[in-house]
Design a protein around this motif. Structure first.
Motif, PDB file in Angstrom:
ATOM      1  N   SER A  29       0.856  -1.351  -0.083  1.00 30.71           N
ATOM      2  CA  SER A  29      -0.104   0.103   0.102  1.00 30.71           C
ATOM      3  C   SER A  29       0.950   1.031   0.034  1.00 30.71           C
ATOM      4  O   SER A  29       0.300   2.438  -0.157  1.00 30.71           O
ATOM      5  CB  SER A  29      -1.058   0.105   1.149  1.00 30.71           C
ATOM      6  N   SER A  30       2.135   0.948   0.242  1.00 31.89           N
ATOM      7  CA  SER A  30       3.038   2.272   0.177  1.00 31.89           C
ATOM      8  C   SER A  30       3.462   2.536  -1.047  1.00 31.89           C
ATOM      9  O   SER A  30       4.356   3.470  -1.141  1.00 31.89           O
ATOM     10  CB  SER A  30       4.212   2.318   1.478  1.00 31.89           C
ATOM     11  N   TYR A  31       3.671   1.661  -1.923  1.00 31.82           N
ATOM     12  CA  TYR A  31       4.411   1.733  -3.271  1.00 31.82           C
ATOM     13  C   TYR A  31       3.370   2.352  -4.380  1.00 31.82           C
ATOM     14  O   TYR A  31       2.374   2.079  -4.689  1.00 31.82           O
ATOM     15  CB  TYR A  31       4.746   0.237  -3.785  1.00 31.82           C
ATOM     16  N   VAL A  32       4.334   2.875  -5.130  1.00 29.10           N
ATOM     17  CA  VAL A  32       3.692   3.368  -6.434  1.00 29.10           C
ATOM     18  C   VAL A  32       4.014   2.002  -7.410  1.00 29.10           C
ATOM     19  O   VAL A  32       5.030   1.634  -7.223  1.00 29.10           O
ATOM     20  CB  VAL A  32       4.574   4.667  -6.994  1.00 29.10           C
ATOM     21  N   MET A  33       2.870   1.588  -7.849  1.00 24.93           N
ATOM     22  CA  MET A  33       2.913   0.561  -8.898  1.00 24.93           C
ATOM     23  C   MET A  33       2.952   0.903 -10.171  1.00 24.93           C
ATOM     24  O   MET A  33       2.163   1.874 -10.365  1.00 24.93           O
ATOM     25  CB  MET A  33       1.769  -0.233  -8.451  1.00 24.93           C
ATOM     26  N   GLY A  34       3.229  -0.092 -11.186  1.00 21.45           N
ATOM     27  CA  GLY A  34       3.153   0.485 -12.601  1.00 21.45           C
ATOM     28  C   GLY A  34       3.059  -0.696 -13.342  1.00 21.45           C
ATOM     29  O   GLY A  34       3.179  -1.983 -13.072  1.00 21.45           O
ATOM     30  N   TRP A  35       3.096  -0.531 -14.619  1.00 26.73           N
ATOM     31  CA  TRP A  35       3.318  -1.590 -15.764  1.00 26.73           C
ATOM     32  C   TRP A  35       4.245  -0.900 -16.676  1.00 26.73           C
ATOM     33  O   TRP A  35       4.113   0.338 -17.179  1.00 26.73           O
ATOM     34  CB  TRP A  35       1.797  -1.810 -16.530  1.00 26.73           C
ATOM     35  N   GLU A  43      13.596  -1.669 -26.215  1.00 21.42           N
ATOM     36  CA  GLU A  43      13.928  -1.373 -24.779  1.00 21.42           C
ATOM     37  C   GLU A  43      12.517  -1.545 -23.914  1.00 21.42           C
ATOM     38  O   GLU A  43      11.217  -1.193 -24.336  1.00 21.42           O
ATOM     39  CB  GLU A  43      14.378  -0.185 -24.544  1.00 21.42           C
ATOM     40  N   ARG A  44      12.544  -1.843 -22.685  1.00 15.54           N
ATOM     41  CA  ARG A  44      11.378  -1.971 -21.963  1.00 15.54           C
ATOM     42  C   ARG A  44      11.029  -0.396 -21.660  1.00 15.54           C
ATOM     43  O   ARG A  44      11.616   0.514 -21.439  1.00 15.54           O
ATOM     44  CB  ARG A  44      11.788  -2.582 -20.622  1.00 15.54           C
ATOM     45  N   GLU A  45       9.654  -0.111 -21.864  1.00 11.55           N
ATOM     46  CA  GLU A  45       9.194   1.193 -21.920  1.00 11.55           C
ATOM     47  C   GLU A  45       7.924   1.171 -20.905  1.00 11.55           C
ATOM     48  O   GLU A  45       7.153   0.073 -20.524  1.00 11.55           O
ATOM     49  CB  GLU A  45       8.634   1.575 -23.119  1.00 11.55           C
ATOM     50  N   PHE A  46       7.648   2.395 -20.382  1.00 10.91           N
ATOM     51  CA  PHE A  46       6.796   2.692 -19.491  1.00 10.91           C
ATOM     52  C   PHE A  46       5.273   2.808 -20.123  1.00 10.91           C
ATOM     53  O   PHE A  46       5.158   3.370 -21.178  1.00 10.91           O
ATOM     54  CB  PHE A  46       7.038   3.925 -18.682  1.00 10.91           C
ATOM     55  N   VAL A  47       4.372   1.932 -19.329  1.00  7.90           N
ATOM     56  CA  VAL A  47       2.924   2.206 -19.832  1.00  7.90           C
ATOM     57  C   VAL A  47       2.192   2.907 -18.959  1.00  7.90           C
ATOM     58  O   VAL A  47       1.444   3.974 -19.484  1.00  7.90           O
ATOM     59  CB  VAL A  47       2.388   0.825 -20.053  1.00  7.90           C
ATOM     60  N   ALA A  48       2.090   2.763 -17.543  1.00  9.41           N
ATOM     61  CA  ALA A  48       1.026   3.385 -16.843  1.00  9.41           C
ATOM     62  C   ALA A  48       1.793   3.014 -15.269  1.00  9.41           C
ATOM     63  O   ALA A  48       2.400   2.040 -14.968  1.00  9.41           O
ATOM     64  CB  ALA A  48      -0.164   2.738 -16.718  1.00  9.41           C
ATOM     65  N   ARG A  66      -6.863   4.703 -23.721  1.00  2.00           N
ATOM     66  CA  ARG A  66      -7.357   3.216 -24.109  1.00  2.00           C
ATOM     67  C   ARG A  66      -7.073   2.287 -22.853  1.00  2.00           C
ATOM     68  O   ARG A  66      -7.727   1.402 -22.574  1.00  2.00           O
ATOM     69  CB  ARG A  66      -6.515   2.843 -25.247  1.00  2.00           C
ATOM     70  N   PHE A  67      -6.163   2.663 -21.956  1.00  2.00           N
ATOM     71  CA  PHE A  67      -5.518   1.911 -20.862  1.00  2.00           C
ATOM     72  C   PHE A  67      -5.988   2.480 -19.613  1.00  2.00           C
ATOM     73  O   PHE A  67      -5.916   3.680 -19.484  1.00  2.00           O
ATOM     74  CB  PHE A  67      -4.082   1.633 -21.002  1.00  2.00           C
ATOM     75  N   THR A  68      -6.196   1.909 -18.689  1.00  2.31           N
ATOM     76  CA  THR A  68      -6.899   2.312 -17.230  1.00  2.31           C
ATOM     77  C   THR A  68      -6.286   1.397 -16.203  1.00  2.31           C
ATOM     78  O   THR A  68      -6.267   0.156 -16.186  1.00  2.31           O
ATOM     79  CB  THR A  68      -8.334   2.351 -16.969  1.00  2.31           C
ATOM     80  N   ILE A  69      -5.247   2.096 -15.285  1.00  2.00           N
ATOM     81  CA  ILE A  69      -4.564   1.549 -14.380  1.00  2.00           C
ATOM     82  C   ILE A  69      -5.373   1.558 -13.018  1.00  2.00           C
ATOM     83  O   ILE A  69      -6.065   2.888 -12.760  1.00  2.00           O
ATOM     84  CB  ILE A  69      -3.170   1.878 -13.946  1.00  2.00           C
ATOM     85  N   CYS A  95       4.465  -6.261 -14.585  1.00  4.87           N
ATOM     86  CA  CYS A  95       4.063  -5.473 -13.288  1.00  4.87           C
ATOM     87  C   CYS A  95       5.432  -4.898 -12.864  1.00  4.87           C
ATOM     88  O   CYS A  95       6.558  -5.477 -12.535  1.00  4.87           O
ATOM     89  CB  CYS A  95       3.420  -6.365 -12.469  1.00  4.87           C
ATOM     90  N   ALA A  96       5.369  -3.619 -12.107  1.00  6.74           N
ATOM     91  CA  ALA A  96       6.578  -3.018 -11.611  1.00  6.74           C
ATOM     92  C   ALA A  96       6.236  -2.453 -10.243  1.00  6.74           C
ATOM     93  O   ALA A  96       5.112  -1.881 -10.028  1.00  6.74           O
ATOM     94  CB  ALA A  96       6.872  -1.930 -12.433  1.00  6.74           C
ATOM     95  N   GLY A  97       7.158  -2.791  -9.338  1.00  2.00           N
ATOM     96  CA  GLY A  97       6.591  -2.304  -7.978  1.00  2.00           C
ATOM     97  C   GLY A  97       7.692  -1.305  -7.267  1.00  2.00           C
ATOM     98  O   GLY A  97       8.790  -1.399  -7.535  1.00  2.00           O
ATOM     99  N   ASP A  98       7.282  -0.307  -6.572  1.00  2.00           N
ATOM    100  CA  ASP A  98       8.103   0.511  -5.931  1.00  2.00           C
ATOM    101  C   ASP A  98       8.933   1.614  -6.903  1.00  2.00           C
ATOM    102  O   ASP A  98      10.090   1.451  -6.724  1.00  2.00           O
ATOM    103  CB  ASP A  98       8.772   0.200  -4.852  1.00  2.00           C
TER     104      ASP A  98
END
Length: 120
Positions: A29-35, A43-48, A66-69, A95-98
């Motif tokens: 619950s304290s982490y910014v999470m992402g995809w 290269e690996r790229e940021f999505v959300a 188009r996408f919703t996180i 999936c990416a954490g913190d």
């Protein structure tokens, strides 16, 4: 922290998929999470990404509208609803954490990836 992503698959152009990521360990619950995503040869790229409270989402320009996180801190989970999918969305999604920044190098925890393939 372990992240388990799921929900990828094969879909036609214009279709939808919902990715899920379940976290265990740490203080989710304290982490910014992402995809993020990575297509072959790229290269690996940021999505959300989404803030710890779920109130501030961030999106790459290529997926805005188009996408919703979203996230459910009670279930230690983060989701990515993908609509109006295009062939260029084809990639392995991670999936990416913190996250400290919206860049792959700033991610502290990675999930194992789930393949999304959009056919034309």
């Amino acid at each position: 922290v372990q992240l388990q992503a799921s929900g990828g698959g094969l879909v036609q152009t214009g279709g939808s998929l919902r990715l899920s990521c379940a976290a265990s360990g740490g203080t989710f619950s304290s982490y910014v999470m992402g995809w993020f995503r990575q297509a072959p040869g790229k290269e690996r790229e940021f999505v959300a990404a989404i803030s710890w409270s779920g109130g501030t989402p961030y999106y790459a320009d290529s997926v805005k509208g188009r996408f919703t996180i979203s996230r459910d801190n009670a279930k230690n989970s983060v989701f990515l609803q993908m609509n109006s999918l295009k062939p260029e969305d084809t990639a392995v999604y991670y999936c990416a954490g913190d996250l400290l920044e919206l860049r792959a190098v700033s991610v502290k925890y990675w999930g194992q990836g789930t393949q999304v393939t959009v056919s034309s």
